[in-house]
Design a protein around this motif. Structure first.
Motif, mmCIF file in Angstrom:
data_model
loop_
_atom_site.group_PDB
_atom_site.id
_atom_site.type_symbol
_atom_site.label_atom_id
_atom_site.label_comp_id
_atom_site.label_asym_id
_atom_site.label_seq_id
_atom_site.Cartn_x
_atom_site.Cartn_y
_atom_site.Cartn_z
ATOM 1 N N LYS A 5 0.836 -1.144 -0.014
ATOM 2 C CA LYS A 5 0.136 0.011 0.101
ATOM 3 C C LYS A 5 1.005 1.324 -0.100
ATOM 4 N N ILE A 6 0.658 2.233 -0.939
ATOM 5 C CA ILE A 6 1.168 3.435 -1.020
ATOM 6 C C ILE A 6 0.534 4.501 0.187
ATOM 7 N N LEU A 7 1.428 5.187 0.944
ATOM 8 C CA LEU A 7 0.931 6.058 2.086
ATOM 9 C C LEU A 7 1.316 7.437 1.502
ATOM 10 N N GLU A 8 0.468 8.117 1.271
ATOM 11 C CA GLU A 8 0.750 9.645 1.064
ATOM 12 C C GLU A 8 0.694 10.577 2.199
ATOM 13 N N ASP A 9 1.798 11.243 2.400
ATOM 14 C CA ASP A 9 1.871 12.416 3.501
ATOM 15 C C ASP A 9 1.250 13.667 2.961
ATOM 16 N N ASN A 10 0.016 13.889 3.319
ATOM 17 C CA ASN A 10 -0.567 14.985 2.380
ATOM 18 C C ASN A 10 0.082 16.527 2.814
#
Length: 90
Positions: A5-10
């Motif tokens: 899963k790719i986690l994106e830091d907003n």
């Protein structure tokens, strides 16, 4: 291979996988240890200043990745468990 899963830091707009977050944390820990050893052995004033700034910078980066790991519930045991479970149903 497991699709991670790719986690994106907003806040920063940067994305990482769980494994990348853990790898970054480990790399930073090793760099911090080495930099602290160099700091302890250094006698040159300019180098000492340089190591101080590097330690501060690495600590900030370490805090950032720890915060990301906590935010997304990333831990080494989660990744190891997920890797073992993929073979159970086969």
């Amino acid at each position: 291979m497991i699709a991670e899963k790719i986690l994106e830091d907003n806040k920063s707009g940067v994305s990482y996988t769980e494994r990348e977050i853990l790898e970054e944390i480990e790399i930073i820990k090793m760099r911090l240890e080495k930099t602290k050893m160099n700091f302890d052995m250094s006698t040159d004033e300019i180098l000492i200043d340089s190591y101080i700034y590097e330690i501060i910078s690495l600590n900030k980066k370490y805090q950032y990745f720890l915060r990301l790991a906590k935010k997304y519930g990333v831990s080494a045991t989660n990744i190891k468990t997920r890797g073992k479970n993929r073979f159970k149903n086969k």
